[in-house]
Design an enzyme around this catalytic site. Sequence first.
Site, mmCIF file in Angstrom:
data_model
loop_
_atom_site.group_PDB
_atom_site.id
_atom_site.type_symbol
_atom_site.label_atom_id
_atom_site.label_comp_id
_atom_site.label_asym_id
_atom_site.label_seq_id
_atom_site.Cartn_x
_atom_site.Cartn_y
_atom_site.Cartn_z
ATOM 1 N N GLY A 141 84.731 57.170 35.714
ATOM 2 C CA GLY A 141 84.684 57.666 34.339
ATOM 3 C C GLY A 141 83.262 57.928 33.888
ATOM 4 O O GLY A 141 82.995 58.879 33.145
ATOM 5 N N ASP B 287 84.434 44.951 30.713
ATOM 6 C CA ASP B 287 84.784 45.066 32.140
ATOM 7 C C ASP B 287 85.083 43.713 32.784
ATOM 8 O O ASP B 287 85.595 43.647 33.903
ATOM 9 C CB ASP B 287 83.644 45.745 32.914
ATOM 10 C CG ASP B 287 83.477 47.203 32.504
ATOM 11 O OD1 ASP B 287 84.443 47.784 31.982
ATOM 12 O OD2 ASP B 287 82.377 47.754 32.700
HETATM 13 C C1 S3P Z 1 80.283 52.208 31.132
HETATM 14 C C2 S3P Z 1 80.828 52.018 29.891
HETATM 15 C C3 S3P Z 1 82.085 51.315 29.653
HETATM 16 C C4 S3P Z 1 82.487 50.475 30.869
HETATM 17 C C5 S3P Z 1 82.351 51.259 32.156
HETATM 18 C C6 S3P Z 1 80.909 51.692 32.347
HETATM 19 C C7 S3P Z 1 79.014 52.964 31.247
HETATM 20 O O1 S3P Z 1 83.116 52.252 29.425
HETATM 21 O O2 S3P Z 1 83.805 50.014 30.711
HETATM 22 O O3 S3P Z 1 82.751 50.461 33.255
HETATM 23 O O4 S3P Z 1 78.370 52.904 32.312
HETATM 24 O O5 S3P Z 1 78.629 53.619 30.268
HETATM 25 P P1 S3P Z 1 83.368 52.905 27.971
HETATM 26 O O6 S3P Z 1 82.201 53.740 27.646
HETATM 27 O O7 S3P Z 1 84.626 53.713 28.133
HETATM 28 O O8 S3P Z 1 83.539 51.752 27.027
#
Ligand code: S3P
Length: 428
Positions: free
Chosen positions: A94, A315
């Site tokens: 993501g 996380d």
């Molecule tokens: C992350 C932000 C978080 C986290 C993901 C890594 C990042 O997600 O859960 O594992 O590196 O910016 P969200 O931005 O959806 O909260």
Amino acid sequence: MRGVFIMPVTSVAGEIRVPGDKSISHRAALLGGMAHGETYISNFLLGQDCLSTLRCLKQLGVSWERQGSEVRICGQGMEAWREPSDVLDAGNSGTTLRLMLGVLAGSPFSVTLTGDASLRSRPMRRVTDPLKQMGAQIMGRQGGNLVPLTMNGGQLQGHTIRTLVPSAQVKSAIILAGLRAKGETRVEEPARSRDHTERMLRGFGVDVHSEGTEIWVQGGGHLTGQDVSVPGDISSAAFFLVLGSLAGSGEMILPDVGVNPTRTGILDALRAMGADIEVTDVSEVCGEPRATLRVRPARLKGTEIGGDLIPRLIDEIPILALAASLAEGETVIRGAAELRVKETDRIRTVANGLNTLGAKVEELPDGLRIQGHSSLRGGLVSSHGDHRLAMAWAIAGLVSKEGVSVENMDAADVSYPDFLHVIKQVIQ
Ligand code: S3P
């Protein structure tokens, strides 16, 4: 039995260098690719997620070379990025996808991004709507909510955006787009999310302002290549903090772990549960604090987790839920509906998995209610392709009565390629 069988142990001990921080590794690669001049990254995480970011950069014309966990990026600025000849595949990541969308919103070409089955079902409107407001054209399923997404980037206009969820991926995408927009771009978050992007941008020479939950930048920022030393990932350290707390005896030492205050909710939560964790040798390297963590066994008790603590440990909730299932009394986690749109619906997969292993967990719309027990039976569970579940179930096996078989343990490679090997070194 199917899957990888993890046997119970009573004692764990040793010194573990957890791999580089995932969030910081992504950002170092991305900013290095956007900068002018060379960026040298040490302790880059070799997990599949961060390798996806490197691969996408190569497709965009950024040249880099890697030797083990050292990465050298020859940055020629964003102007040198080229329209890729194929779809960019972010895999399970993501962060790769959402941050790339932010950077590419200001690039004058067309690009299509996709990911694996999990990523193809995760919501992107939270990023695509603000980027559209700034002037990007984005098309995809559900009106631009699901990948594959096609983006036609170009001239952007700065905006003030109030985000609905505290998300560093969303905030970072908007800020990175803002660097290429006309005028000022401002993000107002409902609660503070991890601030690695802001810290690293400052290191690369960009003026990033922040006050409380507001962050703003001016368009036209120029990035200069840097040396980035990536600290150990506290999200990976969390598995050993819980193992060391629940084990019968032994002590574990985790040097050089990132302790950025936007990430240390796991330390606060475990200490509130009675964990014996010491933080020593605190220093700051490349704008990020790091420290040595030392953990010894302790009798844990239930607690309440919610509010602003949630984004600081989002996380770590799967492994924290395991700790709660072996604590004395009840633990309630609320305000964590975001877990439903992670690599899996982690409220459901954590509750189902722990219940299969003999725990007593109730699924709440936005969290979990966990009744602690003095022991956990064990059994067969799947990671469902979610790296943090794979590792939480492996730790569950070590602290269970009968052991745990983990299906699809390989999912751990996303953030901790060597995890099982390291586990073998610390069990006595
Ligand atoms: C992350 C932000 C978080 C986290 C993901 C890594 C990042 O997600 O859960 O594992 O590196 O910016 P969200 O931005 O959806 O909260």
